[in-house]
Design a protein around this motif. Structure first.
Motif, PDB file in Angstrom:
ATOM      1  N   ASP A   1      -1.834  34.936 101.315  1.00 39.35           N
ATOM      2  CA  ASP A   1      -1.295  36.031 101.376  1.00 39.35           C
ATOM      3  C   ASP A   1      -1.508  36.978 102.552  1.00 39.35           C
ATOM      4  OD1 ASP A   1      -4.416  36.465 101.187  1.00 39.35           O
ATOM      5  OD2 ASP A   1      -4.393  38.174 100.148  1.00 39.35           O
ATOM      6  N   GLY A   2      -1.233  38.266 102.565  1.00 41.71           N
ATOM      7  CA  GLY A   2      -1.318  39.150 103.659  1.00 41.71           C
ATOM      8  C   GLY A   2      -2.002  40.296 102.926  1.00 41.71           C
ATOM      9  N   PRO A   3      -2.157  41.274 104.031  1.00 43.13           N
ATOM     10  CA  PRO A   3      -2.890  42.541 103.792  1.00 43.13           C
ATOM     11  C   PRO A   3      -2.127  43.268 102.749  1.00 43.13           C
ATOM     12  CG  PRO A   3      -3.006  42.197 105.943  1.00 43.13           C
ATOM     13  CD  PRO A   3      -2.185  41.051 105.502  1.00 43.13           C
ATOM     14  N   VAL A   4      -2.578  44.264 101.724  1.00 51.29           N
ATOM     15  CA  VAL A   4      -1.965  44.812 100.781  1.00 51.29           C
ATOM     16  C   VAL A   4      -2.559  46.044 100.644  1.00 51.29           C
ATOM     17  CG1 VAL A   4      -1.078  45.041  98.551  1.00 51.29           C
ATOM     18  CG2 VAL A   4      -0.854  42.686  99.651  1.00 51.29           C
ATOM     19  N   THR A   5      -1.923  47.244 100.337  1.00 51.19           N
ATOM     20  CA  THR A   5      -2.751  48.553 100.522  1.00 51.19           C
ATOM     21  C   THR A   5      -2.566  49.088  98.953  1.00 51.19           C
ATOM     22  OG1 THR A   5      -1.716  49.087 102.467  1.00 51.19           O
ATOM     23  CG2 THR A   5      -2.670  51.077 101.274  1.00 51.19           C
ATOM     24  N   TRP A   6      -3.636  48.418  98.225  1.00 54.29           N
ATOM     25  CA  TRP A   6      -3.902  48.440  96.861  1.00 54.29           C
ATOM     26  C   TRP A   6      -4.278  50.017  96.625  1.00 54.29           C
ATOM     27  CZ3 TRP A   6      -2.196  44.376  94.633  1.00 54.29           C
ATOM     28  CH2 TRP A   6      -2.354  43.160  95.330  1.00 54.29           C
ATOM     29  N   THR A   7      -3.640  50.524  95.511  1.00 53.72           N
ATOM     30  CA  THR A   7      -3.431  52.152  95.270  1.00 53.72           C
ATOM     31  C   THR A   7      -3.960  52.287  93.820  1.00 53.72           C
ATOM     32  OG1 THR A   7      -2.163  52.180  97.109  1.00 53.72           O
ATOM     33  CG2 THR A   7      -2.376  54.018  95.790  1.00 53.72           C
ATOM     34  N   GLY A   8      -4.565  53.180  93.490  1.00 53.29           N
ATOM     35  CA  GLY A   8      -5.003  53.358  92.115  1.00 53.29           C
ATOM     36  C   GLY A   8      -4.118  54.410  91.377  1.00 53.29           C
ATOM     37  N   HIS A   9      -3.917  54.078  90.067  1.00 52.31           N
ATOM     38  CA  HIS A   9      -2.958  54.872  89.238  1.00 52.31           C
ATOM     39  C   HIS A   9      -3.449  56.281  89.171  1.00 52.31           C
ATOM     40  CE1 HIS A   9      -1.491  50.928  87.562  1.00 52.31           C
ATOM     41  NE2 HIS A   9      -0.232  51.786  87.094  1.00 52.31           N
TER      42      HIS A   9
ATOM     43  N   ALA B   1      -6.730  51.708 103.159  1.00 53.29           N
ATOM     44  CA  ALA B   1      -6.687  50.348 103.801  1.00 53.29           C
ATOM     45  C   ALA B   1      -6.008  49.415 103.194  1.00 53.29           C
ATOM     46  CB  ALA B   1      -8.304  49.867 103.929  1.00 53.29           C
ATOM     47  N   ALA B   2      -5.333  48.572 103.954  1.00 50.62           N
ATOM     48  CA  ALA B   2      -4.832  47.258 103.777  1.00 50.62           C
ATOM     49  C   ALA B   2      -5.747  46.004 103.640  1.00 50.62           C
ATOM     50  CB  ALA B   2      -3.368  46.966 104.484  1.00 50.62           C
ATOM     51  N   LEU B   3      -5.741  45.346 102.639  1.00 44.04           N
ATOM     52  CA  LEU B   3      -6.468  44.172 102.363  1.00 44.04           C
ATOM     53  C   LEU B   3      -5.976  42.931 101.923  1.00 44.04           C
ATOM     54  CD1 LEU B   3      -9.289  46.170 100.363  1.00 44.04           C
ATOM     55  CD2 LEU B   3      -9.507  45.876 102.642  1.00 44.04           C
ATOM     56  N   ASP B   4      -6.407  41.613 102.469  1.00 48.27           N
ATOM     57  CA  ASP B   4      -6.239  40.533 102.037  1.00 48.27           C
ATOM     58  C   ASP B   4      -7.153  40.086 101.032  1.00 48.27           C
ATOM     59  OD1 ASP B   4      -8.076  39.625 103.521  1.00 48.27           O
ATOM     60  OD2 ASP B   4      -6.716  38.523 104.950  1.00 48.27           O
ATOM     61  N   PHE B   5      -7.340  38.956 100.400  1.00 52.16           N
ATOM     62  CA  PHE B   5      -7.979  38.520  99.238  1.00 52.16           C
ATOM     63  C   PHE B   5      -9.104  38.002  99.964  1.00 52.16           C
ATOM     64  CE2 PHE B   5      -4.518  38.963  96.172  1.00 52.16           C
ATOM     65  CZ  PHE B   5      -5.277  39.783  95.229  1.00 52.16           C
ATOM     66  N   ALA B   6      -8.996  37.497 101.398  1.00 57.36           N
ATOM     67  CA  ALA B   6     -10.468  37.358 102.215  1.00 57.36           C
ATOM     68  C   ALA B   6     -11.226  38.396 102.065  1.00 57.36           C
ATOM     69  CB  ALA B   6     -10.031  36.658 103.360  1.00 57.36           C
ATOM     70  N   ALA B   7     -10.645  39.770 102.502  1.00 55.46           N
ATOM     71  CA  ALA B   7     -11.557  40.728 102.464  1.00 55.46           C
ATOM     72  C   ALA B   7     -11.899  41.194 101.107  1.00 55.46           C
ATOM     73  CB  ALA B   7     -10.661  41.860 103.268  1.00 55.46           C
TER      74      ALA B   7
ATOM     75  N   GLU C   1       5.083  42.957 103.977  1.00 53.57           N
ATOM     76  CA  GLU C   1       5.719  44.266 103.257  1.00 53.57           C
ATOM     77  C   GLU C   1       4.794  45.101 102.760  1.00 53.57           C
ATOM     78  OE1 GLU C   1       8.762  42.777 100.547  1.00 53.57           O
ATOM     79  OE2 GLU C   1       9.319  41.045 101.628  1.00 53.57           O
ATOM     80  N   PHE C   2       3.719  44.971 102.404  1.00 52.03           N
ATOM     81  CA  PHE C   2       2.978  45.903 101.771  1.00 52.03           C
ATOM     82  C   PHE C   2       1.589  46.426 102.734  1.00 52.03           C
ATOM     83  CE2 PHE C   2       4.075  42.806  98.499  1.00 52.03           C
ATOM     84  CZ  PHE C   2       5.352  43.598  97.889  1.00 52.03           C
ATOM     85  N   THR C   3       1.709  46.262 104.006  1.00 54.07           N
ATOM     86  CA  THR C   3       0.511  46.879 104.925  1.00 54.07           C
ATOM     87  C   THR C   3       0.467  48.174 105.271  1.00 54.07           C
ATOM     88  OG1 THR C   3       2.066  46.220 106.753  1.00 54.07           O
ATOM     89  CG2 THR C   3       0.880  44.355 105.724  1.00 54.07           C
ATOM     90  N   ALA C   4       1.625  48.956 105.072  1.00 53.52           N
ATOM     91  CA  ALA C   4       1.738  50.343 105.497  1.00 53.52           C
ATOM     92  C   ALA C   4       0.234  50.914 104.867  1.00 53.52           C
ATOM     93  CB  ALA C   4       2.765  50.910 105.055  1.00 53.52           C
ATOM     94  N   VAL C   5      -0.207  51.832 105.744  1.00 45.43           N
ATOM     95  CA  VAL C   5      -1.178  52.944 105.302  1.00 45.43           C
ATOM     96  C   VAL C   5      -0.852  54.453 105.871  1.00 45.43           C
ATOM     97  CG1 VAL C   5      -3.856  53.750 105.496  1.00 45.43           C
ATOM     98  CG2 VAL C   5      -2.945  51.067 105.425  1.00 45.43           C
ATOM     99  N   ASP C   6      -0.930  55.237 104.698  1.00 44.35           N
ATOM    100  CA  ASP C   6      -0.201  56.338 105.285  1.00 44.35           C
ATOM    101  C   ASP C   6      -0.950  57.706 104.612  1.00 44.35           C
ATOM    102  OD1 ASP C   6       1.851  58.878 104.612  1.00 44.35           O
ATOM    103  OD2 ASP C   6       2.695  57.498 106.156  1.00 44.35           O
ATOM    104  N   SER C   7      -1.090  58.886 105.184  1.00 46.98           N
ATOM    105  CA  SER C   7      -2.057  59.887 104.920  1.00 46.98           C
ATOM    106  C   SER C   7      -1.488  60.753 103.800  1.00 46.98           C
ATOM    107  CB  SER C   7      -2.136  60.715 106.174  1.00 46.98           C
ATOM    108  OG  SER C   7      -1.230  61.332 106.666  1.00 46.98           O
TER     109      SER C   7
END
Length: 286
Positions: A164-172, A200-206, A257-263
């Motif tokens: 995988d690669g880093p993904v910025t997982w975000t809550g509903h 934060a963007a995290l991969d599954f290792a993180a 494609e899912f690495t963006a972190v925005d305020s």
């Protein structure tokens, strides 16, 4: 009048609840396939009407009088998804809706490796062509998807998934609150919003490291070839289209494609969005 579709689903229901904290119930309406599932909202003064994406007449009726419409994206893929969105958008235009807000996704693009992001891009094109004011909520990748992928690791202590690669997982919860803020008129965006993401963007290792710290026991990360993972999904009874969709998430993540972190999400809700550690701890405690 603010109308919300999919109001008995994860995001739609949360959005309605947050919206009712900001506007009177008689300004809120919902369009749902089964009004019986929303009886509690009707009891609180919310207008409940049946609306099916497969029945344009029902949508025109459920959208009647809407100043704003929140179109929650369908849980479908490909042409079936876009066709349903087209039906809803046409019904909204017919009903004279003042603004259409659509739950899109970060990474929405015609060349995305992830089918859902291609569907979102096509839907945004439909909105752009209407001439009606519109907003595409570029939601961060739902953390609930990561938690579903992690479910086997609760028992095996191993995250066995494709590279995988880093993904910025975000809550509903955070996304629903931000959506309610926008619908209530406290913020406005024309066209696509900036990415509405977690911190934060995290991969599954993180994620494995976070799971280890959360549970107090080692959680490992094993890379499974895409084709092997696809076969595993099929063996669990999923249709081939769903297996392909799941594999495409990892292909898109590897592409970044899912690495963006925005305020922007934090600014809308007035606090830092929940990080993945908090969401994992809450889900696994439950």
């Amino acid at each position: 009048m603010i109308i919300v579709t999919g109001a008995t689903g994860k995001l739609g229901r949360r959005t309605v609840e947050r919206l009712l904290e900001r506007v009177p119930a008689d300004r809120v309406g919902i369009s749902v396939r089964d009004p019986r599932k929303a009886q509690d909202l009707a009891d609180r003064g919310v207008r409940v009407r049946r609306g099916s994406f497969d029945d344009p007449t029902s949508l025109a009726h459920s959208f009647e009088g809407a100043e704003q419409l929140l179109l929650v994206s369908l849980d479908r893929t490909g042409e079936e998804c876009v066709s349903g969105h087209r039906t809803a958008i046409d019904a909204a235009v017919q009903a004279g809706v003042g603004r259409i807000l659509y739950t899109s996704q970060m990474g929405a693009a015609h060349d995305s490796r992830f089918q859902a992001c291609r569907d979102h891009a096509r839907t945004e094109d439909l909105l752009r062509a209407t001439g009606t004011p519109w907003t595409a909520l570029r939601n961060g990748f739902y953390a609930s998807s990561a938690l579903q992928f992690l479910e086997p690791a609760r028992h095996t202590a191993d995250i066995a998934l494709p590279a995988d690669g880093p993904v910025t997982w975000t809550g509903h919860d955070d996304l629903a609150e931000a959506t309610a803020v926008i619908l209530a008129g406290e913020a406005r965006f024309e066209g696509p919003t900036p990415p509405l993401t977690g911190p934060a963007a995290l991969d599954f290792a993180a994620v494995a490291a976070i799971a280890s710290e959360t549970t107090g026991r080692p959680v490992t990360r094993t890379v499974v070839p895409d084709d092997v993972f696809r076969e595993q999904v099929l063996e669990h009874g999923a249709p081939a289209a769903i297996a392909d969709l799941m594999v495409s998430i990892f292909a898109a993540a590897r592409k970044g494609e899912f690495t963006a972190v925005d305020s922007t999400l934090a600014e809308l809700i007035g606090r830092e969005p929940a990080d993945f550690r908090t969401q994992l701890a809450r889900a696994w405690a439950e």
